[in-house]
Design an enzyme around this catalytic site. Structure first.
Site, PDB file in Angstrom:
ATOM      1  N   CYS A 691       0.836  -1.199   0.000  1.00 54.63           N
ATOM      2  CA  CYS A 691       0.000   0.000   0.000  1.00 54.63           C
ATOM      3  C   CYS A 691       0.872   1.250   0.000  1.00 54.63           C
ATOM      4  O   CYS A 691       2.023   1.233   0.449  1.00 54.63           O
ATOM      5  CB  CYS A 691      -0.919  -0.022   1.218  1.00 54.63           C
ATOM      6  SG  CYS A 691      -2.093   1.351   1.290  1.00 54.63           S
ATOM      7  N   ASP A 693       0.419   3.696   1.874  1.00 55.22           N
ATOM      8  CA  ASP A 693       0.322   4.290   3.211  1.00 55.22           C
ATOM      9  C   ASP A 693       1.705   4.741   3.688  1.00 55.22           C
ATOM     10  O   ASP A 693       2.682   3.983   3.622  1.00 55.22           O
ATOM     11  CB  ASP A 693      -0.272   3.281   4.181  1.00 55.22           C
ATOM     12  CG  ASP A 693      -0.705   3.922   5.490  1.00 55.22           C
ATOM     13  OD1 ASP A 693      -1.905   3.902   5.787  1.00 55.22           O
ATOM     14  OD2 ASP A 693       0.167   4.433   6.224  1.00 55.22           O
ATOM     15  N   ARG A 695       2.864   5.095   6.552  1.00 58.87           N
ATOM     16  CA  ARG A 695       3.389   4.417   7.734  1.00 58.87           C
ATOM     17  C   ARG A 695       4.124   3.135   7.395  1.00 58.87           C
ATOM     18  O   ARG A 695       4.763   2.543   8.273  1.00 58.87           O
ATOM     19  CB  ARG A 695       2.235   4.113   8.697  1.00 58.87           C
ATOM     20  CG  ARG A 695       1.542   5.346   9.241  1.00 58.87           C
ATOM     21  CD  ARG A 695       0.238   4.994   9.936  1.00 58.87           C
ATOM     22  NE  ARG A 695      -0.744   4.438   8.995  1.00 58.87           N
ATOM     23  CZ  ARG A 695      -1.972   4.063   9.338  1.00 58.87           C
ATOM     24  NH1 ARG A 695      -2.361   4.192  10.603  1.00 58.87           N
ATOM     25  NH2 ARG A 695      -2.800   3.578   8.429  1.00 58.87           N
ATOM     26  N   HIS A 752      -1.850  -4.091   5.367  1.00 59.58           N
ATOM     27  CA  HIS A 752      -1.497  -3.554   6.686  1.00 59.58           C
ATOM     28  C   HIS A 752      -2.755  -3.182   7.443  1.00 59.58           C
ATOM     29  O   HIS A 752      -3.855  -3.060   6.875  1.00 59.58           O
ATOM     30  CB  HIS A 752      -0.586  -2.330   6.530  1.00 59.58           C
ATOM     31  CG  HIS A 752      -1.255  -1.137   5.917  1.00 59.58           C
ATOM     32  ND1 HIS A 752      -1.805  -0.119   6.651  1.00 59.58           N
ATOM     33  CD2 HIS A 752      -1.488  -0.821   4.611  1.00 59.58           C
ATOM     34  CE1 HIS A 752      -2.343   0.782   5.843  1.00 59.58           C
ATOM     35  NE2 HIS A 752      -2.160   0.377   4.593  1.00 59.58           N
ATOM     36  N   CYS A 755      -5.922   0.173   7.061  1.00 62.59           N
ATOM     37  CA  CYS A 755      -5.793   0.632   5.672  1.00 62.59           C
ATOM     38  C   CYS A 755      -6.981   1.527   5.313  1.00 62.59           C
ATOM     39  O   CYS A 755      -8.155   1.131   5.449  1.00 62.59           O
ATOM     40  CB  CYS A 755      -5.724  -0.570   4.739  1.00 62.59           C
ATOM     41  SG  CYS A 755      -5.550  -0.128   2.992  1.00 62.59           S
TER      42      CYS A 755
END
Length: 920
Positions: A691, A693, A695, A752, A755
């Site tokens: 992803c 993302d 993080r 993760h 999400c």
């Protein structure tokens, strides 16, 4: 002992702490007081006491024979040690008796002063033990190098074995170990066939009995090998050698009691100190060994920095108690109380005409393994010995002396532990160990210990003063390598080496040591400043290549090298951090420990952040400083814990500052590796689809570096299936390029927790505007349908259910996207050829924990879709997972060291329930 202690959140939780009467110790508390008026005898204690009694009787008689002492003295010391030390000592499960470590010393004292004076020496040593225990000096007595302690015991074991060998051969031992060695050829020429046969039979039984195979052997092994060997030797001697020398127990009326010592005061004091030293060390080491054995038995392991006493396999024959249940909570030994108990036992043993007493590893380990739960087993063993001394004299007098000598000789051999030899060799302390053994064998215990200490000090000084400094020229850059500790003694050589470098020339200084004194620091600092002033670039590294950090006062050292994450609570200035005691401050410290992979040598004169190892490159990022935003104001962050947070860089300023920091701190260290990759081209071993993302830091969680991963990131880690509508070809193009051109060995789809794409899908409502985001998220609709289907098993994490619907969809989405991957032509072809593997991965952001989908589920053949937790001790999985993926750096696709052939699968490499594991 764990460094983490649970915190109390309310005062009522105080009641949950164990009471003192429960017998469970609180952290760092003294041992719980022994309940008054209670002496419980359980069935396990009774069984264990009989087991230890059957071992103690022949050993006590054998040690008395080895010391040339009255045979009844061995039984007296066994009874006194069991009853008195068992009741008073600080280690409930330790069994005390005649000291094997004092065999040589006691034999020498008897030869020089006679038996009655030796008893008085034993009393004096006991009084000193009581004094030291009252002064709480027991722990300090163990502050001796393990190499010297084990060398002393090993030297005593060698001397015991040499002396008893003469008795086994039918003769008498000489006055010293050297004399025993020199007289051995003559003894072999006058061999006694009967004694040798009985001795060989005893040794054979001692060696073979613990190794009897099968169910019958398991049952027979419940009987102690020491007892079996002596009984069998006695029976054979009664038939085949009726005239062999046997045990002779004189009448108790003629038993000799102590007298006032006679002889030179200095020699007597030396004798008392020798008995004190050996008896105390042997008892304390045995107490620590009992703690470890008890912890292993109950599954609650205790740790201690002191070495364990040597353990004899004679003790492994002790049977477990029949019908015993779970062992009670472990109680750590009170070593000071144990020393006082040993002192009182030695005083009484000396007064009654017994041998010196100490804790024994053989008897104690047998007691623990037999299932003993308290002091009752130790005390009852002493009672049985006392009864045997009075009622079984006729039976004991049938025992051949050769059998007892062989038993004690095996004890001596076991005092030379090969495990200890490997351990001291690994810690580079073998010279002290060897010197101690040699000194004890040649000159006696005290002189041997003194020689060992002298050698240990000399080796330490040599290591401290030995420093090797070399200067080389590598591709126009000077490399200075310093091996060893930098003290003032090395300053002249260091100055000469640094003066050879041209002024203003770049240099790398590699410091391989753990200590640098002030003189050496100033020398390096002055040279570095002078070179820097002339435009040179000086880099200080450790042996692994990691740069040495500058002092905390000179640089921001809170969370390097990952600063500044937007939501990182560690932007405090040094003054603010010093005063912070909140959870945020503690979290900052924990974050630094977790994300600072470099190793500090010392606060050296270098600059910049610590860089990780060569396969996990880390880009140091800028320190938190005041930055002016486009509006003209400094950008500061609100701290959720109420503290004034330091300003952050924002926007373009953060980008430029980060790039500058990379060029300054990291680029010089990775330039060589990147140049190699530029020449050879990229050869990643894995396609990693995850992803977008922020993080998810893929290189961090996979411990990978440049050239390891071919990464595709998108919203929701989605893989559009072939034939999807136009506009989604970028992911398909990346898959085709990775599989057909780069020839990757595996593809991983990584989801993760939390999400945003999955949250949007679960909360989608009819009539949502068809924006670019929603047109992309339509590729996640099959995951929603899969989760809602009753024909598909829900994906789950091993050991627990998903936390909510979002986490369930995150897990299901990984499995669904793997199905989409298998539909791509290039992937299907490589899978059919067996040259490509697919892996599913889930990363829980809040826990910083990785989970891997089982092999069968990743391949699409398994019924259960289970994600298994990856532990810190799981560096690779069984054959067929990441350990088959090798790259030129010797690492697998995730940067973990490759070690094929090992397996962490509890079922086995061929089992169908194996879970794939690798290090994150």
């Amino acid at each position: 002992m764990s460094a983490c202690v649970p915190t109390r959140h309310d005062r009522t939780s105080h009641s949950s702490l164990p009471s003192r009467a429960s017998g469970i110790k609180r952290p760092h508390s003294p041992p719980p007081p022994h309940p008054r008026g209670r002496f419980r005898v359980t069935g396990a204690d009774l069984s264990a006491s009989i087991t230890v009694f059957l071992i103690a009787v022949p050993m006590s008689l054998g040690l008395a024979v080895a010391m040339d002492a009255p045979l009844e003295a061995g039984l007296i010391s066994a009874a006194v040690g069991g009853i008195v030390a068992g009741l008073i000592g600080g280690t409930p499960l330790q069994v005390s008796g005649p000291s094997a470590g004092l065999t040589v010393v006691t034999a020498e004292l008897i030869q020089i002063y006679g038996w009655r004076t030796t008893c008085a020496i034993t009393i004096g040593a006991g009084l000193l033990q009581i004094l030291l225990g009252s002064l709480r000096a027991a722990r300090s007595a163990l502050a001796v190098s393990p190499a010297i302690v084990h060398g002393t015991l090993a030297g005593i074991g060698v001397a015991i074995a040499l002396a008893q060998l003469h008795i086994v051969l039918g003769g008498s031992p000489q006055s010293s170990a050297v004399a025993n060695v020199l007289s051995l050829p003559d003894r072999l020429g006058r061999l006694s066939p009967a004694a040798s046969m009985i001795g060989a039979l005893t040794i054979a039984v001692l060696v073979v009995w613990p190794r009897l195979p099968g169910r019958i052997g398991k049952r027979l092994r419940r009987i102690p090998a020491a007892l079996v060997s002596v009984v069998l030797a006695t029976a054979v001697a009664a038939v085949a050698a009726p005239g062999i020398a046997r045990v002779d127990l004189p009448s108790w009326r003629s038993h000799a009691l102590p007298e006032l010592p006679q002889g030179p005061v200095t020699a007597l004091v030396t004798a008392v100190l020798t008995v004190l030293l050996v008896a105390s060390l042997e008892s304390l080491l045995a107490a620590v060994a009992v703690d470890k054995l008890t912890a292993d038995r109950t599954g609650a392991r205790t740790t201690d920095s002191v070495p364990s006493a040597p353990e004899s396999p004679l003790a492994t024959t002790a049977p477990p108690a029949m019908g015993t249940a779970t062992a009670p909570p472990v109680q750590r030994s009170d070593l000071d109380r144990e020393l006082r108990g040993q002192g009182i036992a030695n005083v009484l043993s000396g007064l009654l005409g017994g041998l010196p007493v100490s804790g024994g590893a053989v008897r104690s380990s047998a007691n623990v393994r037999a299932g003993a739960t308290g002091r009752a087993a130790t005390v009852l063993h002493g009672v049985w010995v006392l009864l045997a001394a009075g009622l079984l004299v006729t039976v004991l007098e049938w025992i051949p002396l050769a059998a007892l000598a062989a038993l004690v000789m095996m004890v001596g051999f076991q005092m030379v532990s090969f495990a200890h030899i490997r351990n001291v060799h690994r810690h580079r302390e073998f010279p002290a160990y060897a010197a101690t053994i040699t000194g004890v064998v040649l000159f006696g215990v005290l002189k041997g210990v003194a020689i060992g200490i002298a050698v240990a000090v000399a080796v330490a000084l040599h290591r401290l003063a030995r420093t090797r400094i070399t200067v080389t020229d590598q591709n126009g850059q000077h490399l200075v390598i310093v091996r060893g500790q930098l003290t003032f003694l090395a300053v002249p050589r260091l100055s000469r080496a640094l003066s050879q470098l041209p002024q203003g020339g770049d240099a790398v200084v590699e410091l391989d040591g753990f200590f640098m004194d002030h003189a050496a620091y100033e020398t390096i600092q002055d040279w570095s400043n002078a070179q820097t002033a002339q435009g040179a670039r000086i880099v200080f590294t450790g042996r692994s290549g990691g740069r040495i950090a500058e002092p905390a006062s000179a640089a921001h050292s809170c969370c390097r090298p990952w600063t500044p994450w937007r939501n990182h609570h560690c932007h405090d200035r040094p003054g603010q951090r010093a005063a912070g005691t909140t959870a945020g401050a503690r979290r900052s410290a924990a974050t630094k420990a977790a994300f600072d992979p470099g190793k500090h040598l010392a606060d050296g004169p270098g600059t910049g952040s610590v860089v990780a190892d060569s396969h996990a490159y880390v880009t140091p990022v800028p320190r938190a400083t005041d930055a002016i935003t486009p509006t003209g104001h400094a950008d500061r962050t609100e701290d959720p814990f109420g503290r004034a947070a330091a300003p952050r860089l924002s926007g373009t300023h953060r980008l430029v500052s980060g790039l500058s920091s990379f060029q300054r701190n990291t680029a010089p260290l990775v330039r060589g590796e990147l140049a190699r990759l530029a020449r050879e081209g990229q050869r990643p071993s894995q396609l990693f689809i995850t992803c977008a993302d922020s993080r998810l830091v893929t290189s961090m969680i996979t411990a990978s570096g440049p050239g390891d991963l071919f990464t595709v990131r998108n919203v929701g880690n989605l893989v559009p299936p072939p034939g999807a509508e136009a506009g989604d070809d970028s992911v398909g193009a990346a898959i085709e390029y990775a599989v057909d051109v780069l020839k990757v060995e595996s593809i991983t789809v990584c989801g993760h927790s939390g999400c945003g794409a999955m949250q949007a899908l679960t909360g989608a409502k009819p009539g949502t505007p068809q924006t670019s985001l929603w047109r992309w998220l339509r590729h996640g609709l099959p995951s929603l349908e899969r989760m809602a289907s009753r024909h598909q098993a829900w994906a789950r994490i091993s050991g627990r259910l998903p936390a909510d619907a979002v986490e369930q969809l995150c897990l299901t989405n990984v499995v669904q996207q793997l199905d989409h991957l298998r539909a791509h032509e290039s992937v299907a072809r490589r899978l059919a050829e067996g040259t490509l593997q697919l892996h599913g991965m889930y990363f829980h952001v809040g826990e910083a924990q990785a989970y891997l989908l089982t092999d069968d589920a990743s391949a699409g053949t398994g019924m259960d879709e289970v994600f298994d937790r990856v532990g810190p001790g799981d560096p690779y999985s069984h054959a067929g997972s990441y350990d088959t993926i090798a790259d030129p750096t010797g690492h697998d696709g995730l940067g973990a060291p490759v070690a094929p052939g090992d397996s962490t699968d509890p079922v086995g490499p061929s089992g169908s329930d194996g879970l794939e594991r690798t290090s994150a």
